[in-house]
Every structure is written in C-alpha cells, then in structure tokens.
Design a protein around this motif. Structure first.
Motif, PDB file in Angstrom:
ATOM      1  N   VAL A 196      20.759  13.976  36.342  1.00  0.00           N
ATOM      2  CA  VAL A 196      22.051  14.318  36.011  1.00  0.00           C
ATOM      3  C   VAL A 196      22.475  15.470  36.765  1.00  0.00           C
ATOM      4  N   TYR A 197      23.800  15.583  37.209  1.00  0.00           N
ATOM      5  CA  TYR A 197      24.399  16.757  38.061  1.00  0.00           C
ATOM      6  C   TYR A 197      25.430  17.393  37.621  1.00  0.00           C
ATOM      7  N   LEU A 198      25.367  18.420  37.547  1.00  0.00           N
ATOM      8  CA  LEU A 198      26.512  19.616  37.027  1.00  0.00           C
ATOM      9  C   LEU A 198      26.978  20.325  38.209  1.00  0.00           C
ATOM     10  N   GLU A 199      27.991  20.054  38.697  1.00  0.00           N
ATOM     11  CA  GLU A 199      28.725  20.871  39.857  1.00  0.00           C
ATOM     12  C   GLU A 199      29.657  21.808  39.373  1.00  0.00           C
ATOM     13  N   MET A 200      29.388  23.113  39.729  1.00  0.00           N
ATOM     14  CA  MET A 200      30.208  24.069  39.072  1.00  0.00           C
ATOM     15  C   MET A 200      31.112  24.461  40.412  1.00  0.00           C
ATOM     16  N   ASN A 201      32.293  24.770  40.523  1.00  0.00           N
ATOM     17  CA  ASN A 201      32.934  25.683  41.677  1.00  0.00           C
ATOM     18  C   ASN A 201      33.986  26.731  40.962  1.00  0.00           C
ATOM     19  N   SER A 202      34.330  27.503  41.801  1.00  0.00           N
ATOM     20  CA  SER A 202      35.200  28.736  41.796  1.00  0.00           C
ATOM     21  C   SER A 202      34.451  29.453  40.597  1.00  0.00           C
ATOM     22  N   LEU A 203      33.111  29.727  40.835  1.00  0.00           N
ATOM     23  CA  LEU A 203      32.341  30.453  39.736  1.00  0.00           C
ATOM     24  C   LEU A 203      32.683  31.913  39.670  1.00  0.00           C
ATOM     25  N   LYS A 204      32.830  32.519  38.309  1.00  0.00           N
ATOM     26  CA  LYS A 204      33.020  33.708  37.980  1.00  0.00           C
ATOM     27  C   LYS A 204      31.999  34.334  37.583  1.00  0.00           C
ATOM     28  N   GLN A 212      27.954  34.171  44.999  1.00  0.00           N
ATOM     29  CA  GLN A 212      29.194  35.064  44.724  1.00  0.00           C
ATOM     30  C   GLN A 212      30.137  34.313  44.226  1.00  0.00           C
ATOM     31  N   PRO A 213      31.279  35.535  43.482  1.00  0.00           N
ATOM     32  CA  PRO A 213      32.443  34.705  42.771  1.00  0.00           C
ATOM     33  C   PRO A 213      33.019  33.963  43.936  1.00  0.00           C
ATOM     34  N   GLY A 214      33.575  32.905  43.190  1.00  0.00           N
ATOM     35  CA  GLY A 214      34.201  31.886  44.086  1.00  0.00           C
ATOM     36  C   GLY A 214      33.496  30.834  44.704  1.00  0.00           C
ATOM     37  N   GLY A 215      32.095  30.851  44.595  1.00  0.00           N
ATOM     38  CA  GLY A 215      31.109  30.162  45.183  1.00  0.00           C
ATOM     39  C   GLY A 215      30.974  28.742  44.399  1.00  0.00           C
ATOM     40  N   SER A 216      30.017  28.006  44.788  1.00  0.00           N
ATOM     41  CA  SER A 216      29.790  26.679  43.986  1.00  0.00           C
ATOM     42  C   SER A 216      28.281  26.761  43.802  1.00  0.00           C
ATOM     43  N   LEU A 217      27.881  25.836  42.764  1.00  0.00           N
ATOM     44  CA  LEU A 217      26.545  25.454  42.681  1.00  0.00           C
ATOM     45  C   LEU A 217      26.223  24.076  42.063  1.00  0.00           C
ATOM     46  N   ARG A 218      25.393  23.522  42.539  1.00  0.00           N
ATOM     47  CA  ARG A 218      25.147  21.990  41.830  1.00  0.00           C
ATOM     48  C   ARG A 218      23.692  21.917  40.995  1.00  0.00           C
ATOM     49  N   LEU A 219      23.827  21.893  39.822  1.00  0.00           N
ATOM     50  CA  LEU A 219      22.658  21.984  39.141  1.00  0.00           C
ATOM     51  C   LEU A 219      22.185  20.447  38.778  1.00  0.00           C
ATOM     52  N   SER A 220      20.689  20.388  38.805  1.00  0.00           N
ATOM     53  CA  SER A 220      20.317  18.909  38.606  1.00  0.00           C
ATOM     54  C   SER A 220      19.243  18.807  37.408  1.00  0.00           C
ATOM     55  N   HIS A 258      15.859  15.969  23.447  1.00  0.00           N
ATOM     56  CA  HIS A 258      15.086  16.599  24.598  1.00  0.00           C
ATOM     57  C   HIS A 258      15.790  17.730  25.307  1.00  0.00           C
ATOM     58  N   TRP A 259      15.069  18.810  25.533  1.00  0.00           N
ATOM     59  CA  TRP A 259      15.686  20.016  26.314  1.00  0.00           C
ATOM     60  C   TRP A 259      14.881  20.266  27.530  1.00  0.00           C
ATOM     61  N   GLY A 260      15.580  20.725  28.419  1.00  0.00           N
ATOM     62  CA  GLY A 260      15.065  21.175  29.679  1.00  0.00           C
ATOM     63  C   GLY A 260      14.708  22.733  29.528  1.00  0.00           C
ATOM     64  N   GLN A 261      13.967  23.319  30.486  1.00  0.00           N
ATOM     65  CA  GLN A 261      13.487  24.834  30.305  1.00  0.00           C
ATOM     66  C   GLN A 261      14.573  25.685  30.793  1.00  0.00           C
ATOM     67  N   GLY A 262      15.913  25.230  31.404  1.00  0.00           N
ATOM     68  CA  GLY A 262      16.827  26.149  31.897  1.00  0.00           C
ATOM     69  C   GLY A 262      16.630  26.547  33.135  1.00  0.00           C
ATOM     70  N   THR A 263      17.879  26.820  33.831  1.00  0.00           N
ATOM     71  CA  THR A 263      17.917  27.367  35.091  1.00  0.00           C
ATOM     72  C   THR A 263      18.936  28.365  35.096  1.00  0.00           C
ATOM     73  N   GLN A 264      18.542  29.572  35.657  1.00  0.00           N
ATOM     74  CA  GLN A 264      19.358  30.795  35.706  1.00  0.00           C
ATOM     75  C   GLN A 264      20.288  30.698  36.897  1.00  0.00           C
ATOM     76  N   VAL A 265      21.904  30.795  36.346  1.00  0.00           N
ATOM     77  CA  VAL A 265      22.776  31.120  37.378  1.00  0.00           C
ATOM     78  C   VAL A 265      23.404  32.433  37.126  1.00  0.00           C
ATOM     79  N   THR A 266      23.464  33.196  38.294  1.00  0.00           N
ATOM     80  CA  THR A 266      24.133  34.444  38.370  1.00  0.00           C
ATOM     81  C   THR A 266      25.135  34.467  39.375  1.00  0.00           C
ATOM     82  N   VAL A 267      26.320  34.699  38.909  1.00  0.00           N
ATOM     83  CA  VAL A 267      27.230  35.084  39.709  1.00  0.00           C
ATOM     84  C   VAL A 267      27.875  36.607  39.853  1.00  0.00           C
ATOM     85  N   SER A 268      27.456  37.084  41.088  1.00  0.00           N
ATOM     86  CA  SER A 268      27.696  38.608  41.585  1.00  0.00           C
ATOM     87  C   SER A 268      27.823  38.548  42.860  1.00  0.00           C
ATOM     88  N   SER A 269      28.640  39.597  43.246  1.00  0.00           N
ATOM     89  CA  SER A 269      28.731  40.057  44.625  1.00  0.00           C
ATOM     90  C   SER A 269      27.910  41.292  45.036  1.00  0.00           C
TER      91      SER A 269
END
Length: 123
Positions: free
Chosen positions: A79-87, A13-21, A112-123
């Motif tokens: 490696v980690y990417l944490e994203m906060n206050s997602l829009k 949800q908007p305002g939420g957080s995720l941590r990608l690895s 080198h590239w990864g295959q990707g991971t979907q991030v969806t921010v929605s209420s």
C-alpha cells in the motif's frame, strides 16, 4: 514471519513530496484495511488516513485532505501513501497498520503494525 514494513521516508523540503510504501510479508493484505498513522515528537499518535480492501479512502486529518494519495497494489502486497505540498508540521514518524474489520482512526483496532518511517520536512 508476519510483518509490515514501511519505507520511503526521509528529509524533504517544504512543498516537496514523498511516497511511503507499506509492504506485508508473511501474510496477504487481501481483505485487510490499511491505515496510516503518524506521531510527531512530543505528540500523541494520530490517524492520517485509511484505504479499505475495496480501495475506499477515509481521511482523518483536515490539513492533509487534498495533499494525500493512497493506493494499493495487490500484486506487490503493498500500500502506498503519497504526500504532496509537505509542511514542517507534517514531520513525524509514519506508521502503517492493518485491520481486518473496518477502517478506523482507533489504533487498537489494528492487529498488525509496521516499525515506522521518519518523515522530516525542513529547509
């Protein structure tokens, strides 16, 4: 097999957080700089941020500054990417990539590239 694998994406949800690895297999991330990129539907891929081998961080998207935390765990080869206050505008496929030379916002410099991971921010 040499590969990068992203995980941790999902629906938030908007305002939420995720941590990608981003985990490497078949090679060590030691010596590599790890960039994060994203591509939203109908848009070009853009660089988000990069963490160097010495853990220096570069941010490429002004709207994400202050909302990102990057870290690397050498023991886990991850490696980690944490994203906060997602829009909603953060919705995209997020990719990690490795380059031995320097952090860069130019995708072709990454070997080198990864295959990707979907991030969806929605209420």
């Amino acid at each position: 097999q040499v590969q990068l694998v992203e995980s941790g994406g999902g629906l938030v949800q908007p305002g939420g957080s995720l941590r990608l690895s981003c985990t490497a297999s078949g090679f060590s991330l030691d010596g590599y700089n790890i960039g994060w990129f994203r591509q939203a539907p109908g848009k070009k891929r853009e660089a988000v941020s990069c963490i160097s081998d010495s853990a220096e961080i570069t941010y490429y998207v002004d709207s994400l500054k202050g909302r990102l935390t990057l870290a690397r765990d050498k023991a886990k080869n991850t490696v980690y990417l944490e994203m906060n206050s997602l829009k909603p505008e953060d919705t995209a496929v997020y990719y990690c990539a490795a380059t031995y030379y320097r952090c860069s916002d130019y995708g072709p410099e990454y070997s080198h590239w990864g295959q990707g991971t979907q991030v969806t921010v929605s209420s």
